[in-house]
Scaffold this active site. Structure first.
Site, PDB file in Angstrom:
ATOM      1  N   VAL A 191     -12.730  35.050 -21.989  1.00  0.00           N
ATOM      2  CA  VAL A 191     -11.652  34.521 -22.823  1.00  0.00           C
ATOM      3  C   VAL A 191     -11.743  33.003 -22.854  1.00  0.00           C
ATOM      4  O   VAL A 191     -11.915  32.357 -21.816  1.00  0.00           O
ATOM      5  CB  VAL A 191     -10.275  34.957 -22.271  1.00  0.00           C
ATOM      6  CG1 VAL A 191      -9.153  34.200 -22.976  1.00  0.00           C
ATOM      7  CG2 VAL A 191     -10.078  36.450 -22.415  1.00  0.00           C
ATOM      8  N   ALA A 236     -11.043  28.502 -19.867  1.00  0.00           N
ATOM      9  CA  ALA A 236     -11.672  29.806 -20.093  1.00  0.00           C
ATOM     10  C   ALA A 236     -11.570  30.622 -18.808  1.00  0.00           C
ATOM     11  O   ALA A 236     -11.233  30.104 -17.743  1.00  0.00           O
ATOM     12  CB  ALA A 236     -13.129  29.636 -20.512  1.00  0.00           C
ATOM     13  N   LYS A 237     -11.854  31.893 -18.914  1.00  0.00           N
ATOM     14  CA  LYS A 237     -11.898  32.756 -17.739  1.00  0.00           C
ATOM     15  C   LYS A 237     -12.639  34.027 -18.126  1.00  0.00           C
ATOM     16  O   LYS A 237     -12.685  34.412 -19.297  1.00  0.00           O
ATOM     17  CB  LYS A 237     -10.486  33.105 -17.247  1.00  0.00           C
ATOM     18  CG  LYS A 237     -10.398  33.303 -15.750  1.00  0.00           C
ATOM     19  CD  LYS A 237     -10.472  31.974 -15.012  1.00  0.00           C
ATOM     20  CE  LYS A 237     -10.316  32.162 -13.512  1.00  0.00           C
ATOM     21  NZ  LYS A 237     -10.313  30.874 -12.805  1.00  0.00           N
ATOM     22  N   GLY A 238     -13.201  34.696 -17.121  1.00  0.00           N
ATOM     23  CA  GLY A 238     -13.891  35.955 -17.365  1.00  0.00           C
ATOM     24  C   GLY A 238     -13.722  36.883 -16.188  1.00  0.00           C
ATOM     25  O   GLY A 238     -13.190  36.497 -15.142  1.00  0.00           O
TER      26      GLY A 238
END
Length: 547
Positions: A191, A236-238
C-alpha cells in the site's frame, strides 16, 4: 501452530470418523472438531458456540439438498461453509458454491491435505472478504487524522484525499512447503498512502492478522511520520498474512522471493523502498534485494533498507527504532522533570524495538522492572537484568520460564507501578478499559497504534504524558533514510555520525511538536499529527492538481 474450530455436520459415523482422523494428521493446523448427525442439532450448537468453519453434508436425516446449505449459511452469519457431497451429485455442490459456499469436497476423493487446505483457505478467504477495510487499526488512524484535520481547519478536498491510500495492491501468492507436495496460497499486500513527497517508504510485515486495513493504517501513519521528521518520503507499508514462526528458513525464503515478484512493478529505489517490520528482518531484506537485483540484471542495494551491513546496510539500523524512542524519553523526562537515572520502566514487547529500548534505558541508569513477550510477562520490583533477559531469550526463544522474576499477565504488566511505560508490541493495548488503571508518569509508544482515542482523553485528564507513535518510533524510518542516502552516494557513515544525526532530527521534531502543543493547547499526539499533516498539505497544494 494455528487453530481452527470446525463444526462437522455428517450423519454417516464412518465418514465422520474419517474426517476426524484426516484432520488430526495436519502438521500446520490444529483442528478442534464438534460433530453432529442432523441439521437442527448443529444449528442449535452454532447459536451457542463460536466456530471458524463449517463442514456440511448436504444429505442429512432432517434436511436435504440446497435447502440444507441455505439454512446453514443463513445461520452461520459469516462463518465459511465447505460442503460435502457424493460423487454422483457434484452438481448440487456446485450450486451451493454459487449460493455462497466457500468450497465443496466429494466424498471418497478427499485426503488429509485436501480437507485441511479447503478449510484453511475457506477461513482465509472469508477473513479477506469481511475484514480488509473493516480494520480497527485503520479506523483508529482515520479517527486521529480527522481529529487533527478538524482542529487545523484542513481543506475538505485534501481531507477526503488523504483519508485513504493512493495505491493498493492485493495479491494471492503460492509458495511451496518443504515436503514438496503442499503448496500454500496466502494473501499479500503493498500500500502506498502518499506519492506527493517523493518515493514511498515503509516496512513489510509477516503476521497472521495482516490485512488491507491494517497495512493502510500503517502506511498513513508512515506518511505523517516522514513529514514530521522532514524526510523526502511518502508513507507505504506491505505484508503477508502468515505466521512466520511456523515456517522453516527455506520456506520463508521461497515466500519472500515469490512475494517480491508479485509486487516488483510497484517497488523500486526511486518509487517505493521496503524495510523490515514485525516478522521480518535483515535476512528477509537480503532475499528481497537479491530477487529484485536478479530481475534487473545488476545489484540494487537501494531497493530496501534494513539489510545486512555487508550488503550495504547502515550501521545502527537494527536498534534505530528503540534508540529513537529512548532519545524521545530523555527529551520528555527533561520537560516533565523526571530524573532519568534511577527512574523505573516497564517495556511491553521484547522484539527488536522492545529489547533495544530496555537495553538502552538500562544503560542510562533506568531500572527496568517489567518486560513481556508473546509468551509471558515478567516483573521484579528490584529490577531486571536486561543482559540476562537477552541471553535467556536467545537461548530459549521466549521469556517464559525466566527464573529471576514473577510471571504476570499482559494486562497486569501495563498496570505495574513505574515512571515510564513503553508499549512496544501490538496495537490497541491501552484502551478506555484500562487507561484508568495505568500507574505511570509517561507512556512512550514504540508500537504503532497502541493507544485508542478514548484512552488518550483519559490519560490527558490524568496528567499522564504520551509520546505518540509517529514521534516515538520514528527512529527506524529516519535511519532507513540515512541508509538510502548512503546507498545512493556510495559513501558510508560512522555509527557516531548516524546516532548524532538521528538524535538531532528527532529532537528537532520533538521541540517543534512541543511548541505547537503549547501554543494551541493540544495533546502531543494531535500536535505531532498536525505538524506532519500540515507539511503534506502544503506539498500537495504547491504541486497542484493534474490534469
Amino acid at each position: 501452530m494455528s487453530e481452527i474450530r470446525v463444526l462437522v455436520v455428517e450423519d454417516n459415523p464412518l465418514q465422520a470418523a474419517l474426517i476426524q482422523e484426516l484432520l488430526a494428521q495436519s502438521i500446520d493446523t490444529r483442528f478442534e472438531i464438534d460433530t453432529y448427525e442432523n441439521l437442527e442439532t448443529a444449528l442449535n450448537c452454532l447459536s451457542k458456540k463460536k466456530f471458524d468453519a463449517v463442514l456440511l453434508d448436504l444429505t442429512l436425516p432432517d434436511s436435504e439438498g440446497l435447502t440444507t446449505f441455505i439454512r446453514m449459511h443463513e445461520a452461520a452469519a459469516g462463518v465459511p461453509v465447505v460442503v460435502l457431497t457424493g460423487n454422483d451429485d457434484w452438481s448440487l455442490a456446485a450450486k451451493a458454491v454459487e449460493a455462497g459456499a466457500q468450497d465443496y469436497l466429494i466424498k471418497g476423493k478427499i485426503d488429509g491435505n485436501r480437507l485441511a487446505r479447503a478449510l484453511r483457505l475457506a477461513v482465509k478467504r472469508t477473513h479477506a472478504e469481511q475484514q480488509e477495510w473493516n480494520s480497527p487499526m485503520l479506523h483508529l488512524a482515520q479517527q486521529q487524522f480527522l481529529k487533527a484535520a478538524q482542529i487545523m481547519g484542513l481543506d475538505e478536498n485534501l481531507r477526503e484525499r488523504l483519508l485513504f491510500p493512493q495505491r493498493t495492491l492485493v495479491v494471492t501468492l503460492p509458495f511451496r512447503r518443504d515436503n514438496y507436495t503442499q503448496v500454500e496460497t496466502v494473501f499479500g499486500y503493498r500500500v502506498q498512502h502518499l506519492l506527493t513527497m517523493g518515493p514511498t517508504k515503509g516496512g513489510i510485515r509477516y503476521h497472521e492478522d495482516v490485512g488491507l486495513g491494517e497495512v493502510s493504517a500503517l502506511a498513513m501513519w508512515m506518511s505523517w511520520k516522514c513529514a514530521l521528521m522532514r524526510l523526502p518520503f511518502g508513507g507505504a507499508k506491505g505484508g503477508v498474512r502468515i505466521d512466520p514462526t511456523e515456517l522453516t528458513g527455506h520456506e520463508l525464503q521461497r515466500l519472500t522471493r515469490r512475494y517480491t515478484m508479485e509486487i516488483i512493478e510497484m517497488i523500486g529505489p526511486d518509487k517505493d523502498i521496503p524495510a523490515p517490520d514485525m516478522g521480518t528482518d535483515e535476512r528477509v531484506m537480503a532475499w528481497l534485494m537479491d530477487t529484485y537485483s536478479q530481475q534487473m540484471g545488476y545489484s540494487v542495494p537501494t531497493i530496501v533498507t534494513g539489510k545486512p551491513v555487508s550488503l550495504g546496510g547502515s550501521l545502527g539500523r537494527r536498534e534505530a527504532t528503540g534508540r529513537g524512542l529512548v532519545y524521545m524519553i530523555e527529551e520528555a523526562a527533561k520537560m516533565l522533570g523526571i530524573p532519568i537515572k534511577g527512574a523505573t520502566a516497564v517495556v511491553q514487547g521484547f522484539g527488536n524495538v522492545g529489547s533495544n529500548t530496555a537495553r538502552l534505558l538500562e544503560e542510562l541508569g533506568v531500572k527496568v522492572v517489567g518486560v513481556s513477550d508473546v509468551s509471558t510477562g515478567l516483573y521484579n520490583p528490584k529490577g531486571l537484568s536486561v543482559t540476562d533477559l537477552l541471553q535467556y531469550a536467545q537461548d530459549h526463544r521466549v521469556l517464559k520460564g525466566y527464573p529471576h522474576a514473577d510471571e504476570v499477565s499482559n494486562q497486569e504488566l501495563l498496570e505495574l507501578p513505574c515512571d515510564i511505560l513503553a508499549p512496544c508490541a501490538l496495537q490497541n493495548q491501552i484502551t478506555d478499559r484500562n487507561a484508568e488503571k495505568l500507574n505511570c508518569k509517561l507512556v512512550a509508544e514504540g508500537a504503532n497504534g497502541p493507544t485508542s482515542l478514548e484512552a488518550d482523553e483519559i490519560l490527558k485528564e490524568r496528567g499522564i504524558f504520551v509520546i505518540p507513535d509517529v514521534l516515538g518510533n520514528a527512529g527506524g524510518v529516519t535511519v532507513s533514510y540515512f541508509e538510502w542516502v548512503q546507498g545512493t552516494q556510495n559513501y558510508m557513515w560512522t555509527l557516531d555520525e548516524i546516532n548524532s544525526r538521528l538524535k538531532k532530527i528527532l529532537t528537532d521534531a520533538f521541540q517543534r511538536t512541543a511548541g505547537r502543543s503549547d501554543s494551541l493547547n493540544l495533546d502531543f499526539r494531535t500536535a505531532a499529527l498536525i505538524e506532519g499533516i500540515e507539511r503534506v498539505a502544503e506539498a500537495k497544494l504547491k504541486r497542484g492538481l493534474f490534469p
